[in-house]
Design a protein around this motif. Structure first.
Motif, mmCIF file in Angstrom:
data_model
loop_
_atom_site.group_PDB
_atom_site.id
_atom_site.type_symbol
_atom_site.label_atom_id
_atom_site.label_comp_id
_atom_site.label_asym_id
_atom_site.label_seq_id
_atom_site.Cartn_x
_atom_site.Cartn_y
_atom_site.Cartn_z
ATOM 1 N N GLU A 12 0.826 -1.208 0.000
ATOM 2 C CA GLU A 12 0.000 0.000 0.000
ATOM 3 C C GLU A 12 0.862 1.261 0.000
ATOM 4 N N GLU A 13 1.944 1.235 0.790
ATOM 5 C CA GLU A 13 2.841 2.390 0.832
ATOM 6 C C GLU A 13 3.509 2.618 -0.523
ATOM 7 N N GLN A 14 3.968 1.536 -1.153
ATOM 8 C CA GLN A 14 4.596 1.664 -2.464
ATOM 9 C C GLN A 14 3.595 2.184 -3.496
ATOM 10 N N ALA A 15 2.350 1.680 -3.424
ATOM 11 C CA ALA A 15 1.325 2.150 -4.357
ATOM 12 C C ALA A 15 1.044 3.628 -4.162
ATOM 13 N N ALA A 16 0.985 4.073 -2.903
ATOM 14 C CA ALA A 16 0.744 5.493 -2.626
ATOM 15 C C ALA A 16 1.862 6.346 -3.203
ATOM 16 N N LEU A 17 3.103 5.870 -3.089
ATOM 17 C CA LEU A 17 4.243 6.623 -3.628
ATOM 18 C C LEU A 17 4.169 6.718 -5.153
ATOM 19 N N THR A 21 3.893 10.189 -7.175
ATOM 20 C CA THR A 21 4.987 10.470 -8.116
ATOM 21 C C THR A 21 4.460 10.744 -9.518
ATOM 22 N N LEU A 22 3.535 9.908 -9.997
ATOM 23 C CA LEU A 22 3.004 10.079 -11.350
ATOM 24 C C LEU A 22 2.084 11.290 -11.449
ATOM 25 N N ASP A 23 1.393 11.622 -10.362
ATOM 26 C CA ASP A 23 0.533 12.802 -10.379
ATOM 27 C C ASP A 23 1.357 14.071 -10.459
ATOM 28 N N TRP A 38 6.496 -2.630 -11.903
ATOM 29 C CA TRP A 38 6.149 -2.986 -10.522
ATOM 30 C C TRP A 38 4.778 -3.661 -10.480
ATOM 31 N N CYS A 39 3.814 -3.132 -11.244
ATOM 32 C CA CYS A 39 2.474 -3.728 -11.290
ATOM 33 C C CYS A 39 2.506 -5.141 -11.869
ATOM 34 N N ALA A 40 3.402 -5.362 -12.837
ATOM 35 C CA ALA A 40 3.464 -6.679 -13.483
ATOM 36 C C ALA A 40 4.101 -7.734 -12.586
ATOM 37 N N GLU A 41 4.816 -7.315 -11.541
ATOM 38 C CA GLU A 41 5.487 -8.266 -10.658
ATOM 39 C C GLU A 41 4.513 -9.105 -9.836
ATOM 40 N N ASP A 42 3.341 -8.525 -9.511
ATOM 41 C CA ASP A 42 2.423 -9.197 -8.597
ATOM 42 C C ASP A 42 1.027 -8.602 -8.805
ATOM 43 N N LEU A 49 -2.486 -0.300 -6.459
ATOM 44 C CA LEU A 49 -2.317 0.952 -7.185
ATOM 45 C C LEU A 49 -3.669 1.540 -7.569
ATOM 46 N N GLU A 50 -4.582 0.689 -8.032
ATOM 47 C CA GLU A 50 -5.900 1.171 -8.421
ATOM 48 C C GLU A 50 -6.661 1.691 -7.206
ATOM 49 N N THR A 51 -6.526 1.028 -6.066
ATOM 50 C CA THR A 51 -7.191 1.491 -4.840
ATOM 51 C C THR A 51 -6.658 2.856 -4.425
ATOM 52 N N MET A 52 -5.336 3.009 -4.443
ATOM 53 C CA MET A 52 -4.744 4.287 -4.064
ATOM 54 C C MET A 52 -5.088 5.389 -5.064
ATOM 55 N N ARG A 53 -5.170 5.023 -6.347
ATOM 56 C CA ARG A 53 -5.524 6.024 -7.358
ATOM 57 C C ARG A 53 -6.946 6.536 -7.145
ATOM 58 N N ARG A 54 -7.872 5.616 -6.815
ATOM 59 C CA ARG A 54 -9.243 6.043 -6.549
ATOM 60 C C ARG A 54 -9.304 6.934 -5.312
#
Length: 316
Positions: A12-17, A21-23, A38-42, A49-54
């Motif tokens: 979750e922390e990595q997704a938030a970062l 970063t992309l924003d 990173w998304c393709a790894e797991d 990432l989608e949860t944090m983006r929402r």
């Protein structure tokens, strides 16, 4: 060093970062490629990432729609009256304790307001919530005196150096973009472009150059926290958001209190051990507290619109 300090950041922390970063720089192709890898790894990475983006998109500042006016019930009115009785003496004391220079400052922002100002030399100044500055562009001077709060400057080209001065010393632009934040004990300088020369008032020999992507803390007697990298989202307040990475809840509440009129009280002892990673709206503090309460086992009690207390939920 404890095992907790060595623990890798959570998904979750990595997704938030990644979201922050992309924003901040959507055109950074290298970051976009690294995020995709990173998304393709797991599969859990992509879901996080989608949860944090929402969550990030849900706290994009919007103009609140006023609720229909309704007559308060006797019980609600009594609670509001009690809250006013409790908080009014505190507010009066705070008002009398504030330095008169803040009220007479050249430019100020209200609590919860983020305000942009264009100076006569073309420089752009952004005031964070509850901030105050004096401006001196006379002769060959380009100076801002930070009386309170935080200021972000985008310096226009000019022959005179641009300097932000506060209680602890000065931050002179050797480039164009940086922020100066006056805290209770010291001052934080964050640089986003080029370099800034930080000079403590009583220790000029400790003058330090801070490069883009770095920040430093200092007080009048010297450097209090050496130069370090800036966390993604550190200046997201300019877009009306505050970003936290594994932060103690007490720290989260102190930051939210900067954007909220009245008092936001916290039971630090009961909340010890709770930490938060995520994004919250800076200028909609009620919504921020609701998001925090949805993510953590905390209880938000409102005695009045100006007095809110956060504690651990009562045992059942």
């Amino acid at each position: 060093m404890s095992d907790a300090a060595l623990a890798p950041p959570s998904i979750e922390e990595q997704a938030a970062l990644w979201v922050v970063t992309l924003d901040e720089d959507p055109a950074d192709q290298a970051a976009r490629t690294a995020c995709a890898q990173w998304c393709a790894e797991d599969p859990r990475h992509a879901r996080a990432l989608e949860t944090m983006r929402r969550m990030w998109q849900s706290v994009t500042p919007q103009t609140p729609v006023p609720a229909p006016e309704r007559r308060p019930t006797r019980r609600r009115a009594s609670r509001h009256a009690l809250g006013l009785l409790v908080v009014l003496p505190c507010l009066l004391w705070l008002g009398s304790a504030l330095p008169w220079r803040i009220w007479l400052a050249d430019e100020r922002s209200a609590v919860g307001e983020v305000r942009q100002i264009t100076l006569a030399d073309g420089s752009l100044v952004t005031l964070n919530s509850d901030s105050a500055i004096d401006i001196d562009l006379s002769g060959d001077k380009r100076r801002l005196r930070l009386r309170r709060g935080e200021v972000y400057v985008e310096v226009a080209k000019g022959s005179a150096p641009f300097v932000v001065i506060d209680r602890d010393g000065s931050a002179r632009a050797l480039g164009t973009r940086y922020a100066v934040r006056r805290d209770a004990e010291d001052t934080l300088v964050t640089v986003t472009e080029s370099r800034v020369l930080v000079r403590p008032r009583a220790a000029p020999e400790q003058a330090t150059e801070v490069a883009a992507g770095e920040q430093v803390r200092f007080d009048r007697n010297g450097i209090t926290q050496s130069t370090r990298s800036v966390a993604p989202g550190a200046l997201a307040w300019r877009q009306g958001r505050v970003v936290f990475q594994d932060a103690p809840v007490a720290e989260v509440l102190r930051e939210l209190a900067r954007y909220r009129p009245g008092l936001l009280l916290a039971d630090d002892q009961a909340l010890a051990g709770l930490r938060f990673t995520g994004v919250l709206p800076a200028r909609q503090s009620d919504e921020a507290l609701a998001l925090l309460a949805a993510a953590l086992p905390i209880e938000v009690s409102r005695l009045s619109p100006w007095l809110v207390r956060v504690s651990a939920p009562a045992a059942r």
